[in-house]
Design an enzyme around this catalytic site. Structure first.
Site, PDB file in Angstrom:
ATOM      1  N   LEU A 101       5.868   5.254   0.125  1.00 55.82           N
ATOM      2  CA  LEU A 101       4.301   4.818   0.605  1.00 55.82           C
ATOM      3  C   LEU A 101       4.542   3.683   1.473  1.00 55.82           C
ATOM      4  O   LEU A 101       5.640   3.011   1.085  1.00 55.82           O
ATOM      5  CB  LEU A 101       3.579   4.817  -0.592  1.00 55.82           C
ATOM      6  CG  LEU A 101       3.100   5.639  -1.355  1.00 55.82           C
ATOM      7  CD1 LEU A 101       2.330   5.414  -2.835  1.00 55.82           C
ATOM      8  CD2 LEU A 101       2.328   6.841  -0.559  1.00 55.82           C
ATOM      9  N   ASP A 102       3.840   3.772   2.696  1.00 53.69           N
ATOM     10  CA  ASP A 102       4.024   2.450   3.603  1.00 53.69           C
ATOM     11  C   ASP A 102       3.752   1.040   2.540  1.00 53.69           C
ATOM     12  O   ASP A 102       3.225   1.048   1.709  1.00 53.69           O
ATOM     13  CB  ASP A 102       2.986   2.381   4.629  1.00 53.69           C
ATOM     14  CG  ASP A 102       3.344   3.754   5.669  1.00 53.69           C
ATOM     15  OD1 ASP A 102       4.570   4.136   5.629  1.00 53.69           O
ATOM     16  OD2 ASP A 102       2.548   4.038   6.084  1.00 53.69           O
ATOM     17  N   TYR A 103       4.199  -0.084   3.342  1.00 55.11           N
ATOM     18  CA  TYR A 103       3.999  -1.414   2.804  1.00 55.11           C
ATOM     19  C   TYR A 103       2.639  -1.479   2.271  1.00 55.11           C
ATOM     20  O   TYR A 103       2.243  -2.167   1.343  1.00 55.11           O
ATOM     21  CB  TYR A 103       4.540  -2.381   3.953  1.00 55.11           C
ATOM     22  CG  TYR A 103       4.594  -3.787   3.391  1.00 55.11           C
ATOM     23  CD1 TYR A 103       5.520  -4.321   2.509  1.00 55.11           C
ATOM     24  CD2 TYR A 103       3.860  -4.695   3.920  1.00 55.11           C
ATOM     25  CE1 TYR A 103       5.740  -5.608   2.110  1.00 55.11           C
ATOM     26  CE2 TYR A 103       3.654  -6.044   3.654  1.00 55.11           C
ATOM     27  CZ  TYR A 103       4.780  -6.478   2.796  1.00 55.11           C
ATOM     28  OH  TYR A 103       4.719  -7.912   2.506  1.00 55.11           O
ATOM     29  N   HIS A 188       4.862   7.969   8.030  1.00 56.30           N
ATOM     30  CA  HIS A 188       3.778   7.621   8.461  1.00 56.30           C
ATOM     31  C   HIS A 188       2.588   8.825   8.694  1.00 56.30           C
ATOM     32  O   HIS A 188       1.802   8.820   9.621  1.00 56.30           O
ATOM     33  CB  HIS A 188       3.451   6.705   9.495  1.00 56.30           C
ATOM     34  CG  HIS A 188       4.631   5.749   9.414  1.00 56.30           C
ATOM     35  ND1 HIS A 188       4.594   4.784   8.219  1.00 56.30           N
ATOM     36  CD2 HIS A 188       5.865   5.091  10.293  1.00 56.30           C
ATOM     37  CE1 HIS A 188       5.683   4.163   8.559  1.00 56.30           C
ATOM     38  NE2 HIS A 188       6.574   4.235   9.641  1.00 56.30           N
ATOM     39  N   LYS A 191      -1.238   8.338   9.035  1.00 54.90           N
ATOM     40  CA  LYS A 191      -1.875   7.234  10.008  1.00 54.90           C
ATOM     41  C   LYS A 191      -1.509   8.028  11.313  1.00 54.90           C
ATOM     42  O   LYS A 191      -2.379   8.128  12.031  1.00 54.90           O
ATOM     43  CB  LYS A 191      -0.881   6.059   9.901  1.00 54.90           C
ATOM     44  CG  LYS A 191      -1.206   5.143   8.676  1.00 54.90           C
ATOM     45  CD  LYS A 191      -0.364   3.979   8.585  1.00 54.90           C
ATOM     46  CE  LYS A 191      -0.642   3.250   7.317  1.00 54.90           C
ATOM     47  NZ  LYS A 191       0.503   2.286   7.096  1.00 54.90           N
TER      48      LYS A 191
END
Ligand code: URA
Length: 242
Positions: A101-103, A188, A191
């Site tokens: 999972l992204d930051y 990502h 997004k």
């Protein structure tokens, strides 16, 4: 990979200090080769013996479900010394996240030391369902949502069929909440899928990974998976081996 003396100590054979002595004195073999170099690393898949007695070094498997907070990286280490998801979990064993999972993404994340289950869960052929809730800038049309469902081109490749629905359109603030269900895990992906239809994601949360949601976990909280849940994950990927 783990330090040899640590693996020996974890097997219950002796203390870490005694293990160091045994290594030093030439009693320890890794895959049939005597090892006397201190600090050498081995894996739990190696055959480790002391005076030719093979140790049982199978590590117990552990499984956690974390509600990942924002501002934490999904990795086991970070060269910038930032906190990682692994640092949030009080576990001695070396665990790692299942996928990424992204930051700035929050929500459901499994962490485990079970490498085979990890590989199965992240492999696209196993079609594990991931439910994302995205807050986006703008007000998408039904057509836009259809595009997400049918697949959009990201990094030159078309995404596979997805499910998407509008949860909320906030005309006053020009933002929307969209539920997007995908089975892949490209970098990502969510997004980029929104970007492909002309919208920017301003907040992203993974509400569910397979059947596991984090409704009962506050941000940063985690729990162990039950044996039943682990079995259920294995049955999803149709491989009951462990
Ligand atoms: N898709 C993204 O864009 N980010 C995530 O963290 C997960 C899925």
């Amino acid at each position: 990979m783990e330090r040899l003396q640590k693996i020996i100590a974890q097997s219950g054979y002796c203390s870490r200090r005694k293990a160091e002595q045994l290594i030093n004195d030439g009693h320890v073999k890794v895959n049939g080769q005597i090892v006397t170099t201190m600090g050498i690393k081995a894996s739990y898949e190696d055959e480790i013996s002391i005076d030719d007695n093979i140790l049982n070094i199978k590590e117990d498997k552990v499984y956690y479900l974390l509600n990942k907070p924002r501002g934490i990286i999904t990795s086991t280490t970070d060269d910038k010394k930032r906190k990682t998801v692994v640092d949030l979990i009080d576990e001695e064993k070396r665990i790692y996240p299942v996928g990424r999972l992204d930051y700035d993404t929050t929500g459901a994340l499994i962490l485990t030391n079970d490498g085979s289950l990890t590989n199965l869960l992240i492999h696209p052929k196993n079609n594990i369902e991931k439910v994302y809730i995205a807050k986006i800038k703008g007000l998408p049309t039904k057509e836009d949502i259809k595009k997400l469902c049918n697949g959009v081109i990201i990094d030159g490749i078309k995404t596979s069929k997805a499910k998407a629905k509008i949860r909320k359109l906030d005309k006053k603030n020009n933002v929307s909440i969209i539920e997007l269900i995908i089975h892949e895990g490209k970098n990502h992906q969510v997004k980029k899928m929104f970007e492909a239809i002309g919208y920017e994601v301003i907040k992203l949360r993974r509400e569910r990974f397979a059947f596991l949601d984090v409704k009962n976990l506050k941000s940063g909280e985690y729990r162990k998976l039950s044996i039943k849940e682990v079995k259920q994950l294995y049955s999803l990927v149709n491989k009951e081996k462990r």
